[in-house]
Design a protein around this motif. Structure first.
Motif: not given
Length: 103
Positions: A17-21, A37-42
């Protein structure tokens, strides 16, 4: 033993999550920002699911199971909707990159 496995997955999904954000904030292309953002949501949805499952192990009572069920349902809804966004916007990321590469 299962608790340690869940803790490992909690840490891994939080790092994802932190990486994708971070990738989202550093990206300059609009569709790519939405994609990250969508990848972080997953990753966040999976984090909530694993956290709920861990809660059911740590607190094996009726209240613990109800809280775990709520976390799992909310996490599933978040990860499913974000996964649909990842699939949709992923189609346009390469196209957007190609269009903006020449600028």
């Amino acid at each position: 033993m299962a608790n340690l496995i869940f803790v490992f997955f909690i840490i891994v999904t939080f790092v994802a999550y932190f990486y994708y954000k971070t990738k989202e904030f550093r990206s300059t292309l609009p569709i790519q920002k939405k994609w990250y953002k969508a990848k972080a949501g997953v990753a966040l949805g999976i984090f909530v699911i694993v956290f709920g499952l861990n809660t059911s192990i740590v607190y094996p009572t009726l209240v613990g199971f109800l809280i775990a069920a709520a976390f799992v349902i909310i996490g599933f809804m978040k990860s499913f909707s974000s996964y649909k966004q990842v699939r949709h916007e992923g189609k346009f990321v390469k196209e957007e990159y190609e269009l903006n590469r020449n600028c």
